[in-house]
Design a protein around this motif. Structure first.
Motif, PDB file in Angstrom:
ATOM      1  N   LEU A 153       0.823  -1.205   0.000  1.00  0.00           N
ATOM      2  CA  LEU A 153       0.000   0.000   0.000  1.00  0.00           C
ATOM      3  C   LEU A 153       0.859   1.257   0.000  1.00  0.00           C
ATOM      4  N   SER A 156       1.044   1.775  -3.631  1.00  0.00           N
ATOM      5  CA  SER A 156      -0.201   1.723  -4.393  1.00  0.00           C
ATOM      6  C   SER A 156      -1.369   2.018  -3.461  1.00  0.00           C
ATOM      7  N   PRO A 157      -1.511   3.283  -3.054  1.00  0.00           N
ATOM      8  CA  PRO A 157      -2.466   3.581  -1.985  1.00  0.00           C
ATOM      9  C   PRO A 157      -3.927   3.655  -2.430  1.00  0.00           C
ATOM     10  N   THR A 158      -4.196   3.405  -3.702  1.00  0.00           N
ATOM     11  CA  THR A 158      -5.599   3.481  -4.116  1.00  0.00           C
ATOM     12  C   THR A 158      -6.154   2.105  -4.431  1.00  0.00           C
ATOM     13  N   GLU A 185     -10.434   3.835   4.208  1.00  0.00           N
ATOM     14  CA  GLU A 185      -9.701   4.000   2.949  1.00  0.00           C
ATOM     15  C   GLU A 185     -10.423   3.303   1.812  1.00  0.00           C
ATOM     16  N   VAL A 189     -12.107   5.041  -1.791  1.00  0.00           N
ATOM     17  CA  VAL A 189     -11.958   4.622  -3.182  1.00  0.00           C
ATOM     18  C   VAL A 189     -13.308   4.242  -3.788  1.00  0.00           C
TER      19      VAL A 189
END
Lengths: 324, 259
Positions: A153, A156-158, A185, A189
């Motif tokens: 994450l 690639s936080p989305t 989170e 998204v």
């Protein structure tokens, strides 16, 4: 809804999976081994469709679940033939097959080593990174899984899938506030996912149940609102009503001392009458769902049988409370 | 009423077989060839490395947080906003933090941007070269011929379209010259290609031109400074006026249930 090979397989029961996996020899026979790219041959053979590859993927998964390793290998072979050895998705599938066939701990460790080698080569290989997390998890190494997932994450936080997996892992460790953060989170998204709203409500309710000191009411209020939002997004959502009833029951049976909340500290609880009304509405709706599902009404059969049983149990217990 | 006499031209019927059919066959074959050439020359999409992906996704995260901020409570949103803004401003999410503040490199000297341009060049070449060749071939061999007569009447406006290369003023527009047949083939063979090569073929130039126009600048625009994008996003986040969709959700729900 009949199970289909074109849809994701995660929620299927073993029996349904078996039914799908039994189609494997038939599907494998019906479709050619390799799809030719030549224009002349494509005039005479079945055209290549994107569906076919989805079917192969899902077939691969259900074959692995039911132990039909041979068909799984065939599916994998065809996918590799089409997309090449270095496709990231296929690398993950290959690892998955190896994991499924590993019979002891050492073989699993070998697969894990392989994943790490691949990742060393190319850190951005997300499917393999996710397989590694899943493998850690199935080997019972939750802390490692969490660390690996956080590493993923980090760049690639989305990724909603990764966040929800992280929430699940934290929840299994009893770390409620971290789980809530991860679920939030996910919602950032996918803002309209009613199941995630309900899930967040459930986790908040759990957090309220365990938090001994301090402020359960903050969690309770959040939980109540999340369930309401989930129902607002999807009326007739059983889990939403179930949770709403649970949380309102709890609020009504043990009235929390309504401390004055400082501004900006989360949500405040609604009025008592509102809670009562919500409770009544939830009870009514749950009863309706249980009744109509039980009466075999054709449009009300989509519910999970276990959830219906749980709803019935909840209704019965609260009914006996009222009698007493 | 005077009937306009029907124009008749005496032409060798062999013209039909030796011009019309060759041009058509050559056009189809070039299309097929072009398709395979572009498949061969296609550069594989370049894999992003971790840093670039991180940069891009953190930017995306700011955008999603800004658009979907309403699912969060005030406190949760504030915490996230602070973290993200701090990261944006300190340049922690940049691909190359040490290069922060420097002007962006010239896109022409950047090898990765070069790749993309080469790909476009190749595509253009694959279109221009065969077209020039065929056009000159047709001009050299077949110019000035009238090859067929359309079986239906047509107005005078079509004259320039159908009789390119034949400067005869009074000729009935139903007569058609070879160059015009070539142009018709360029635009009309798309369905043949779809039939032969599948719907996403690279044979037809019309489709390719459309694709090129639609294609947004690859990789979020080379030459755009990610640091500036981050700063802009941080500002966008700062001006978000937070509300939560969970405010008064229970009243909305009760009202909804009753109605």
């Amino acid at each position: 809804m009949a199970p289909s090979l074109l849809q994701p397989q995660g929620h299927l029961s073993p029996a349904e999976t078996l039914k799908l996996a039994q189609q494997a020899p038939d599907i494998l026979r019906r479709n050619p081994k390799a799809i030719s790219a030549s224009p002349l041959l494509s005039l005479f053979s079945a055209p290549e469709t994107a569906d076919l590859w989805t079917i192969y993927e899902n077939l691969l998964l259900s074959c692995l679940r039911t132990g039909d390793d041979e068909s799984a290998h065939h599916c994998l072979e065809r996918l590799v033939l089409r997309f090449g050895d270095n496709n990231e998705r296929l690398m993950a599938f290959k690892g998955l097959v190896k994991e499924a066939e590993a019979s002891n701990h050492n073989e699993l460790l070998a697969v894990l080593k392989e994943y790490e080698d691949i990742l060393e080569d190319n850190q951005a290989n997300i499917p393999i990174a996710k397989r590694r997390v899943a493998l850690f998890r199935s080997m019972g190494k939750t802390p490692e899984a969490i660390t690996a997932l956080i590493g993923l994450l980090e760049f690639s936080p989305t990724d909603a899938e990764a966040w929800s997996e992280l929430a699940d892992l934290y929840l299994s460790q009893g770390l409620y506030s971290q789980a809530i953060h991860a679920l939030e989170e996910v919602l950032v998204v996918t803002p309209n996912a009613w199941n995630m709203h309900a899930r967040l409500g459930e986790v908040s309710l759990m957090a309220a149940n365990v938090s001994t000191e301090g402020f359960p009411q903050k969690h309770l209020a959040e939980s109540l609102k999340r369930f309401c939002r989930s129902i607002e997004l999807c009326e007739d959502y059983l889990r939403g009503y179930y949770g709403l009833k649970k949380v309102t029951d709890k609020l009504l049976s043990e009235p929390v001392k309504l401390k004055k909340q400082t501004e900006g500290e989360g949500f405040s609880l609604p009025q008592k009458e509102t809670i009562e009304k919500l409770n009544q509405a939830a009870t009514k709706k749950l009863a309706e769902i249980v009744r109509r599902h039980g009466a075999q009404e054709p449009l009300w059969q989509g519910y999970n049988a276990d959830e219906i049983v749980a709803a019935k149990a909840l209704l019965d217990s609260s009914a006996s409370n009222v009698v007493r | 009423m005077v009937q306009i006499p029907v124009q008749t031209l005496h032409r060798d019927p062999q013209l039909f077989y030796w011009i019309l059919i060759p041009i058509t066959v050559v056009m189809v074959l070039t299309g097929v060839l072009r398709h395979y050439a572009s498949v061969l020359m296609a550069t594989a999409p370049k894999k992003q490395d971790v840093k670039a992906m991180r940069e891009q996704r953190f930017l995306g995260r700011g955008v999603t947080l800004r658009t979907n901020h309403h699912v969060l409570s005030q406190k949760a949103f504030d915490v996230r906003r602070e973290t993200l803004t701090a990261g944006y401003e300190s340049g922690a999410y940049l691909k190359e933090p040490e290069k922060k503040g420097q002007p962006p490199a010239n896109p022409l000297s950047d090898p990765s941007a070069m790749d993309g341009m080469m790909g476009m060049m190749k595509n253009n070449m694959a279109m221009i070269i065969p077209n020039t060749l065929i056009m000159s071939w047709i001009n050299a061999f077949f110019s000035g011929y009238v090859i067929m007569k359309l079986p239906f009447p047509i107005t005078i406006k079509f004259k320039s379209m159908l009789q390119a290369g034949v400067q005869t003023k009074d000729m009935d527009p139903r007569w058609m010259s070879s160059i015009s047949w070539y142009f018709l083939c360029i635009f009309g063979l798309q369905f043949v290609y779809v039939f032969l090569l599948g719907s996403d073929n690279a044979a037809s130039q019309v489709a390719q031109q459309m694709q090129q126009q639609q294609m947004p600048n690859p990789m979020g625009g080379p030459g755009q400074d990610p640091d500036k994008q981050f700063k802009a996003e941080a500002e966008n986040l700062a001006v978000v006026e937070h509300y939560s969709v969970l405010d008064d959700v229970e009243e909305r729900l009760l009202a909804g249930i009753k109605s």
